[in-house]
Design an enzyme around this catalytic site. Structure first.
Site, PDB file in Angstrom:
ATOM      1  N   GLN A  48      -2.452 -12.326   3.051  1.00  0.00           N
ATOM      2  CA  GLN A  48      -3.830 -11.767   2.669  1.00  0.00           C
ATOM      3  C   GLN A  48      -4.825 -12.797   2.930  1.00  0.00           C
ATOM      4  O   GLN A  48      -4.515 -13.896   3.337  1.00  0.00           O
ATOM      5  CB  GLN A  48      -3.691 -11.758   1.249  1.00  0.00           C
ATOM      6  CG  GLN A  48      -2.811 -10.569   0.590  1.00  0.00           C
ATOM      7  CD  GLN A  48      -2.992  -9.197   0.840  1.00  0.00           C
ATOM      8  OE1 GLN A  48      -3.983  -8.741   1.478  1.00  0.00           O
ATOM      9  NE2 GLN A  48      -1.972  -8.387   0.572  1.00  0.00           N
ATOM     10  N   PHE A  75       7.505  -2.378   2.203  1.00  0.00           N
ATOM     11  CA  PHE A  75       6.374  -3.145   3.015  1.00  0.00           C
ATOM     12  C   PHE A  75       6.168  -4.591   2.647  1.00  0.00           C
ATOM     13  O   PHE A  75       4.981  -5.192   2.276  1.00  0.00           O
ATOM     14  CB  PHE A  75       5.206  -2.330   3.199  1.00  0.00           C
ATOM     15  CG  PHE A  75       5.082  -0.818   3.638  1.00  0.00           C
ATOM     16  CD1 PHE A  75       5.332  -0.759   5.056  1.00  0.00           C
ATOM     17  CD2 PHE A  75       5.168   0.142   2.989  1.00  0.00           C
ATOM     18  CE1 PHE A  75       5.374   0.491   5.720  1.00  0.00           C
ATOM     19  CE2 PHE A  75       5.158   1.557   3.198  1.00  0.00           C
ATOM     20  CZ  PHE A  75       5.336   1.900   4.879  1.00  0.00           C
ATOM     21  N   GLU A  95      11.155  -4.001   4.944  1.00  0.00           N
ATOM     22  CA  GLU A  95      10.036  -4.328   5.708  1.00  0.00           C
ATOM     23  C   GLU A  95      10.731  -4.274   7.148  1.00  0.00           C
ATOM     24  O   GLU A  95      11.763  -4.636   7.280  1.00  0.00           O
ATOM     25  CB  GLU A  95       9.483  -5.912   5.207  1.00  0.00           C
ATOM     26  CG  GLU A  95       8.740  -6.468   6.484  1.00  0.00           C
ATOM     27  CD  GLU A  95       7.365  -5.933   6.860  1.00  0.00           C
ATOM     28  OE1 GLU A  95       7.095  -5.802   7.883  1.00  0.00           O
ATOM     29  OE2 GLU A  95       6.673  -5.384   5.650  1.00  0.00           O
ATOM     30  N   CYS A 169      -5.410  -1.394   1.954  1.00  0.00           N
ATOM     31  CA  CYS A 169      -6.795  -1.945   2.397  1.00  0.00           C
ATOM     32  C   CYS A 169      -7.558  -0.874   3.280  1.00  0.00           C
ATOM     33  O   CYS A 169      -8.277  -0.805   3.882  1.00  0.00           O
ATOM     34  CB  CYS A 169      -6.415  -2.834   3.559  1.00  0.00           C
ATOM     35  SG  CYS A 169      -5.383  -2.375   5.089  1.00  0.00           S
TER      36      CYS A 169
END
Length: 215
Positions: A48, A75, A95, A169
């Site tokens: 992040q 994810f 992932e 996001c």
């Protein structure tokens, strides 16, 4: 150019410089504390934008899923949610990036006091975890790239998993995916914007959902 970048990085105290797949400078392996674990992300690995935002988002997700015995982290990246969630729950991470999964597994093995963590390399866009597999979990955290997770969200909608934490996001694809979950009976309990992309128009959002939650 590489020598100049390396010299400036050394002067600034950088531990590692990566340029594409190249690592022209590494003084030591970078470690990032994630709860009880120490994560060693691969060069170019996703994290992040700020440690403060990451810790805040993780606290929301952990609070929402704290009573789940087993959690699916979809994810998962290199495990910034998985490693924290494993302090209370058994976690299965999925992932598409093999290097990220390798870093997650190594960090989980080395960390003391975590519940079992399993992980798999899986392209969740082409091969989402099916609803029947998800149904054994009590909680899901979903943190897809900007274009969302249409196929995986469809499987979640039919899974019957009680609690979902969706970290996004992109407000547009988030709204699209939330429509599917709400139509399947999930209620939105919290929408929390996080201004981690300072001086830009972008925003991160954490949405907490519960199947058949209170009005």
């Amino acid at each position: 150019d590489v020598m100049m970048a390396g010299a400036k990085a050394l002067a600034a105290g950088f531990l590692r410089v990566s340029i594409g797949d190249d690592v022209p400078l590494q003084q030591a392996t970078p470690e990032i504390q994630v709860g009880k674990a120490f994560l060693r992300p691969a060069p170019g690995g996703f994290l992040q934008a700020s440690p403060e935002a990451e810790a805040f988002m993780a606290s929301l997700v952990r609070q929402h899923l704290k009573f789940a015995l087993e959690v699916a982290d979809l994810f998962s990246g290199c495990g910034t949610f998985s490693l924290r969630l494993a302090e209370e729950s058994r976690v299965h991470a999925a992932e598409g990036d093999a290097a990220a999964i390798e870093a997650l597994e190594a960090s989980a093995r080395a960390a003391p006091g975590l519940k079992p963590v399993t992980a798999e390399v899986r392209d969740l866009f082409r091969n989402p975890v099916p609803a029947v597999t998800l149904s054994r979990f009590q909680g899901i955290v979903l943190n897809p790239p900007r274009h969302g997770a249409t196929k995986q969200v469809s499987e979640i909608a039919h899974s019957g998993v009680r609690r979902v934490a969706y970290v996004s996001c992109d407000p547009g694809t988030l709204a699209r995916d939330l429509r599917v979950l709400v139509d399947a009976g999930y209620r939105i309990m919290l929408v929390q914007p996080v201004d981690q992309f300072l001086w830009s128009s972008h925003v991160e959002t954490v949405v907490l959902l519960e199947l058949g939650g209170a009005e």
